[in-house]
Design an enzyme around this catalytic site. Structure first.
Site, mmCIF file in Angstrom:
data_model
loop_
_atom_site.group_PDB
_atom_site.id
_atom_site.type_symbol
_atom_site.label_atom_id
_atom_site.label_comp_id
_atom_site.label_asym_id
_atom_site.label_seq_id
_atom_site.Cartn_x
_atom_site.Cartn_y
_atom_site.Cartn_z
ATOM 1 C CE LYS A 41 -0.320 -0.282 5.016
ATOM 2 N NZ LYS A 41 -1.097 -0.854 6.132
ATOM 3 C CE1 TYR A 264 13.945 31.956 4.436
ATOM 4 C CE2 TYR A 264 14.055 29.586 4.041
ATOM 5 C CZ TYR A 264 13.808 30.870 3.580
ATOM 6 O OH TYR A 264 13.432 31.059 2.295
#
Ligand SMILES: *Cc1c(COP(=O)(O)O)cnc(C)c1O
Length: 371
Positions: A41, A264
């Site tokens: 899956k 950042y």
């Protein structure tokens, strides 16, 4: 025509031979009559369902399971001929589509069973019936058994090939809940048997239960994670061969003086003259932002720390102590390089999750290269 390799140096290598060896290692110790259902899956937990399904030979793999009908249809379209089982819920309109493509429905409760029985009025249907032995999500609960028995009796063209259940904590050998779940599953199967509804097959075991050898003769096992070589037990050494290696290359390498800011939020400032490498990979590729100042990568077979924030497309690492790192060097984010390794479990622990999610989050932007 160019290949993925020409586009960017960030990709995930998937080892098909190791995948084959993992299948062997899982199948060999199974008791008599037991067979493997390979759970592929979510694009085989990010490893690529089509490519891996092609490596599932019918001699070793009885079925392939997916969560969604869409995932099963993708495999059928790719020419996969093995029996397919959908584990997740289907809407009534999806059921005939599943039948058209010879996909077995893993019926998850009385509501879905009603839909299946309506469809079974004018055609044969084979299902696997899910019983809730204590996971609490999908499956028929004990108080619904009578209604389920009546529904099945009303549908003579419905055939139950297997009953199955899912275990909540098989990765923890000291939790007695596993035995309670098995006992409840057996009770529910007995009730069906007394009503004259015998299913020839049963399956309970996921990777953890399978690796622990908790498999009864004749029972199928549904194995996902262990196929990819990740550790299935909470604390353990049952790991097979990791098949995924996520790598990139140094795209910028600079010498910065002490006191330089990286990234950042100014979360990292060099405390010494440093060699800082910039990597063309970021959180948009699935390299979690929680790994900011909180992970290692491998350069020249040595660990080098991520410094500063992980950005959308870039990661910065301090390679001052990583030998003679150069522009263009290979950098491993997950997997092995030289004698060192960053296992999925390590990234999972650092980001407060499990290896399943680490794999699933490697995004579509990262090409998978099969070896
Ligand atoms: C995902 C899934 C599995 C496989 O679990 P692993 O721990 O990856 O082996 C088995 N059964 C069901 C119902 C699942 O949803």
């Amino acid at each position: 025509m160019f290949t993925a390799r020409d586009l960017r140096p960030t990709w995930a290598e998937i080892g098909l031979a190791a995948f084959g060896r993992n299948i062997e290692a899982i199948v060999r110790p199974l008791p008599a009559g037991s067979r493997l259902i390979a759970v592929l899956k979510a694009d085989a937990y990010g490893h690529g369902a089509i490519e891996l399904a092609k490596r599932c030979g019918p001699d070793r793999v009885a079925m392939i399971a997916t969560a969604l009908l869409e995932e099963a249809l993708e495999l059928r379209r790719a020419g996969i001929e093995l029996p397919l089982l959908v584990l997740g819920p289907l809407t009534e309109s999806q059921i005939p589509i599943a039948l058209e493509h010879n996909v077995t429905v893993g019926v998850i409760g009385p509501e879905e069973l009603e839909s299946v029985c309506r469809v079974a009025r004018d055609r044969e249907i084979t299902i696997h019936l899910k019983l809730d032995s204590g996971m609490g999500r999908m499956g028929v609960i004990e108080s619904e058994m009578q209604r389920v028995v009546e529904l099945i009796r009303s549908a003579p063209r419905l055939r139950i090939e297997a009953t199955y259940t899912h275990l909540a904590n098989a990765g923890n050998p000291s939790d007695p809940y596993l035995e309670q779940q098995i006992a409840r599953f057996d009770r529910m199967c007995d009730e069906l048997r007394r009503a004259g509804l015998t299913a020839p097959r049963h399956h309970l075991a996921n990777s953890a239960a399978t690796m622990r050898g908790i498999v009864r003769p004749g029972d199928f096992v549904r194995v996902g994670l262990a196929l990819f070589g990740a550790e299935a037990l909470d604390v353990g050494t049952s790991r097979l061969e990791p098949i995924l290696r996520w790598r990139t290359e140094i795209a910028r390498l600079k010498e910065l003086p002490a006191g330089s800011v990286i990234g950042y939020g100014t979360t990292f400032r060099t405390s010494r003259p440093s060699r800082i490498a910039t990597l063309p990979v970021g959180y948009a590729d699935g390299y979690d932002r929680l790994l900011s100042n909180n992970a290692d990568v491998l350069v020249r077979g040595r660990r080098a720390p991520v410094v500063g924030r992980v950005s959308m497309d870039l990661v910065t690492v301090d390679v001052t102590d990583a030998g003679e790192a150069r522009f263009g060097d290979e950098v491993v984010l997950l997997g092995q390089q030289g004698g060192e390794e960053i296992p999925a479990e390590e990234l999972a622990k650092r980001t407060g999750t499990i290896s399943y999610e680490v794999f699933c989050r490697i995004s579509r932007r990262v090409p998978r290269i099969y070896k």
